[in-house]
Design a protein around this motif. Structure first.
Motif, PDB file in Angstrom:
ATOM      1  N   MET A   1       0.667  -1.236  -0.167  1.00  0.00           N
ATOM      2  CA  MET A   1       0.045  -0.013   0.170  1.00  0.00           C
ATOM      3  C   MET A   1       0.763   1.093   0.183  1.00  0.00           C
ATOM      4  O   MET A   1       1.546   1.458   0.879  1.00  0.00           O
ATOM      5  CB  MET A   1      -0.944  -0.306   1.009  1.00  0.00           C
ATOM      6  CG  MET A   1      -1.999   0.919   1.037  1.00  0.00           C
ATOM      7  SD  MET A   1      -2.194   1.283   2.801  1.00  0.00           S
ATOM      8  CE  MET A   1      -3.714   1.985   2.312  1.00  0.00           C
ATOM      9  N   PRO A   2       0.698   2.078  -1.734  1.00  0.00           N
ATOM     10  CA  PRO A   2       1.621   3.580  -0.972  1.00  0.00           C
ATOM     11  C   PRO A   2       1.197   4.272   0.562  1.00  0.00           C
ATOM     12  O   PRO A   2       2.723   4.907   0.564  1.00  0.00           O
ATOM     13  CB  PRO A   2       1.392   3.671  -2.355  1.00  0.00           C
ATOM     14  CG  PRO A   2       0.831   2.995  -3.386  1.00  0.00           C
ATOM     15  CD  PRO A   2      -0.127   1.433  -2.251  1.00  0.00           C
ATOM     16  N   GLY A   3       0.489   4.144   0.829  1.00  0.00           N
ATOM     17  CA  GLY A   3       0.687   5.040   1.082  1.00  0.00           C
ATOM     18  C   GLY A   3       1.077   5.547   3.118  1.00  0.00           C
ATOM     19  O   GLY A   3       1.160   6.069   3.180  1.00  0.00           O
ATOM     20  N   VAL A   4       1.214   3.866   3.108  1.00  0.00           N
ATOM     21  CA  VAL A   4       1.830   3.189   4.219  1.00  0.00           C
ATOM     22  C   VAL A   4       3.337   3.139   4.260  1.00  0.00           C
ATOM     23  O   VAL A   4       3.819   2.373   5.271  1.00  0.00           O
ATOM     24  CB  VAL A   4       1.043   3.190   5.530  1.00  0.00           C
ATOM     25  CG1 VAL A   4       0.411   3.809   6.258  1.00  0.00           C
ATOM     26  CG2 VAL A   4       0.578   1.677   4.692  1.00  0.00           C
ATOM     27  N   ILE A   5       4.657   2.899   3.069  1.00  0.00           N
ATOM     28  CA  ILE A   5       5.151   2.486   2.607  1.00  0.00           C
ATOM     29  C   ILE A   5       6.576   2.781   3.297  1.00  0.00           C
ATOM     30  O   ILE A   5       7.318   1.765   3.922  1.00  0.00           O
ATOM     31  CB  ILE A   5       5.168   2.441   0.824  1.00  0.00           C
ATOM     32  CG1 ILE A   5       6.224   1.109   0.928  1.00  0.00           C
ATOM     33  CG2 ILE A   5       6.126   4.052   0.649  1.00  0.00           C
ATOM     34  CD1 ILE A   5       5.675  -0.040   0.492  1.00  0.00           C
ATOM     35  N   TYR A   6       6.229   3.994   4.051  1.00  0.00           N
ATOM     36  CA  TYR A   6       7.343   4.569   4.874  1.00  0.00           C
ATOM     37  C   TYR A   6       7.435   4.303   6.512  1.00  0.00           C
ATOM     38  O   TYR A   6       7.712   5.121   7.574  1.00  0.00           O
ATOM     39  CB  TYR A   6       7.872   6.100   4.548  1.00  0.00           C
ATOM     40  CG  TYR A   6       8.387   6.039   3.287  1.00  0.00           C
ATOM     41  CD1 TYR A   6       9.361   5.664   2.391  1.00  0.00           C
ATOM     42  CD2 TYR A   6       7.659   6.608   1.867  1.00  0.00           C
ATOM     43  CE1 TYR A   6       9.917   6.421   1.577  1.00  0.00           C
ATOM     44  CE2 TYR A   6       7.306   6.665   0.971  1.00  0.00           C
ATOM     45  CZ  TYR A   6       9.184   6.526   0.548  1.00  0.00           C
ATOM     46  OH  TYR A   6       9.466   6.677  -0.657  1.00  0.00           O
ATOM     47  N   HIS A  14       4.044   9.333   5.956  1.00  0.00           N
ATOM     48  CA  HIS A  14       2.291   8.841   5.646  1.00  0.00           C
ATOM     49  C   HIS A  14       1.555   9.619   3.986  1.00  0.00           C
ATOM     50  O   HIS A  14       1.614  10.847   5.105  1.00  0.00           O
ATOM     51  CB  HIS A  14       1.378   8.169   6.204  1.00  0.00           C
ATOM     52  CG  HIS A  14       1.854   7.139   6.872  1.00  0.00           C
ATOM     53  ND1 HIS A  14       1.399   6.652   8.375  1.00  0.00           N
ATOM     54  CD2 HIS A  14       3.510   6.305   7.463  1.00  0.00           C
ATOM     55  CE1 HIS A  14       2.399   5.044   9.125  1.00  0.00           C
ATOM     56  NE2 HIS A  14       3.303   5.465   8.219  1.00  0.00           N
ATOM     57  N   THR A  15       0.933   8.827   3.486  1.00  0.00           N
ATOM     58  CA  THR A  15       0.075   9.947   2.227  1.00  0.00           C
ATOM     59  C   THR A  15      -0.920   9.044   1.940  1.00  0.00           C
ATOM     60  O   THR A  15      -1.108   8.447   1.027  1.00  0.00           O
ATOM     61  CB  THR A  15       1.197   9.977   1.427  1.00  0.00           C
ATOM     62  OG1 THR A  15       1.260   8.768   0.504  1.00  0.00           O
ATOM     63  CG2 THR A  15       2.085  10.947   0.905  1.00  0.00           C
ATOM     64  N   GLN A  16      -2.619   9.687   3.002  1.00  0.00           N
ATOM     65  CA  GLN A  16      -3.282   8.707   2.917  1.00  0.00           C
ATOM     66  C   GLN A  16      -4.404   9.693   1.833  1.00  0.00           C
ATOM     67  O   GLN A  16      -5.714   9.530   1.370  1.00  0.00           O
ATOM     68  CB  GLN A  16      -3.875   8.336   4.292  1.00  0.00           C
ATOM     69  CG  GLN A  16      -2.253   7.128   4.380  1.00  0.00           C
ATOM     70  CD  GLN A  16      -3.260   6.479   5.453  1.00  0.00           C
ATOM     71  OE1 GLN A  16      -4.215   6.054   6.013  1.00  0.00           O
ATOM     72  NE2 GLN A  16      -2.563   5.518   6.166  1.00  0.00           N
ATOM     73  N   GLU A  17      -4.177  11.046   2.219  1.00  0.00           N
ATOM     74  CA  GLU A  17      -4.841  12.152   2.162  1.00  0.00           C
ATOM     75  C   GLU A  17      -4.767  12.426   0.435  1.00  0.00           C
ATOM     76  O   GLU A  17      -5.689  13.052  -0.100  1.00  0.00           O
ATOM     77  CB  GLU A  17      -5.249  13.414   2.819  1.00  0.00           C
ATOM     78  CG  GLU A  17      -3.300  14.384   2.796  1.00  0.00           C
ATOM     79  CD  GLU A  17      -2.068  13.678   3.599  1.00  0.00           C
ATOM     80  OE1 GLU A  17      -1.712  13.983   3.085  1.00  0.00           O
ATOM     81  OE2 GLU A  17      -2.440  13.058   3.841  1.00  0.00           O
ATOM     82  N   ASP A  18      -3.443  11.447   0.132  1.00  0.00           N
ATOM     83  CA  ASP A  18      -3.710  12.472  -1.791  1.00  0.00           C
ATOM     84  C   ASP A  18      -4.588  11.513  -2.506  1.00  0.00           C
ATOM     85  O   ASP A  18      -5.283  12.127  -3.670  1.00  0.00           O
ATOM     86  CB  ASP A  18      -2.544  11.804  -2.012  1.00  0.00           C
ATOM     87  CG  ASP A  18      -2.318   9.904  -1.743  1.00  0.00           C
ATOM     88  OD1 ASP A  18      -2.504   9.651  -0.840  1.00  0.00           O
ATOM     89  OD2 ASP A  18      -1.049   9.499  -3.022  1.00  0.00           O
ATOM     90  N   ARG A  59      -0.426   6.702  -8.707  1.00  0.00           N
ATOM     91  CA  ARG A  59       0.029   6.823  -7.507  1.00  0.00           C
ATOM     92  C   ARG A  59       1.182   5.555  -7.364  1.00  0.00           C
ATOM     93  O   ARG A  59       0.824   3.888  -6.867  1.00  0.00           O
ATOM     94  CB  ARG A  59      -0.937   6.338  -6.141  1.00  0.00           C
ATOM     95  CG  ARG A  59      -0.821   6.473  -5.399  1.00  0.00           C
ATOM     96  CD  ARG A  59      -2.623   6.126  -3.997  1.00  0.00           C
ATOM     97  NE  ARG A  59      -1.889   7.362  -2.737  1.00  0.00           N
ATOM     98  CZ  ARG A  59      -1.613   6.030  -1.907  1.00  0.00           C
ATOM     99  NH1 ARG A  59      -2.112   4.598  -2.072  1.00  0.00           N
ATOM    100  NH2 ARG A  59      -2.216   7.402  -0.447  1.00  0.00           N
ATOM    101  N   ILE A  60       2.593   5.774  -6.782  1.00  0.00           N
ATOM    102  CA  ILE A  60       3.092   4.610  -6.707  1.00  0.00           C
ATOM    103  C   ILE A  60       3.855   4.540  -5.584  1.00  0.00           C
ATOM    104  O   ILE A  60       4.780   6.006  -5.020  1.00  0.00           O
ATOM    105  CB  ILE A  60       4.318   4.396  -7.847  1.00  0.00           C
ATOM    106  CG1 ILE A  60       4.854   5.979  -7.785  1.00  0.00           C
ATOM    107  CG2 ILE A  60       3.370   4.531  -9.251  1.00  0.00           C
ATOM    108  CD1 ILE A  60       5.942   6.051  -9.368  1.00  0.00           C
TER     109      ILE A  60
END
Length: 66
Positions: A1-6, A14-18, A59-60
């Motif tokens: 899941m790209p949003g929590v990969i870091y 984290h980018t979950q709002e994108d 989204r990557i």
């Protein structure tokens, strides 16, 4: 899941709002490939936006995922 990969770097990375932001734009198509093969296929399929009729958000996640 790209949003929590870091995840090891904490919530500031984290980018979950994108998806919500991109999805609010008119005619935006959101593509979230799960691996390098899908990313390559998505690029080949959706890169010519004239064919699909609108903007595309690809989204990557972090490099090096297999």
């Amino acid at each position: 899941m790209p949003g929590v990969i870091y995840s090891t770097l904490g919530g500031t990375h984290h980018t979950q709002e994108d998806i919500a932001i991109a999805g609010a734009l008119p005619n935006m198509q959101i593509i979230a490939p799960c691996d390098p093969a899908e990313c390559s296929e998505a690029d080949d399929t959706f890169a010519p936006t004239q064919k699909k009729g609108g903007p595309i958000y690809l989204r990557i996640g972090k490099a090096g995922r297999a």
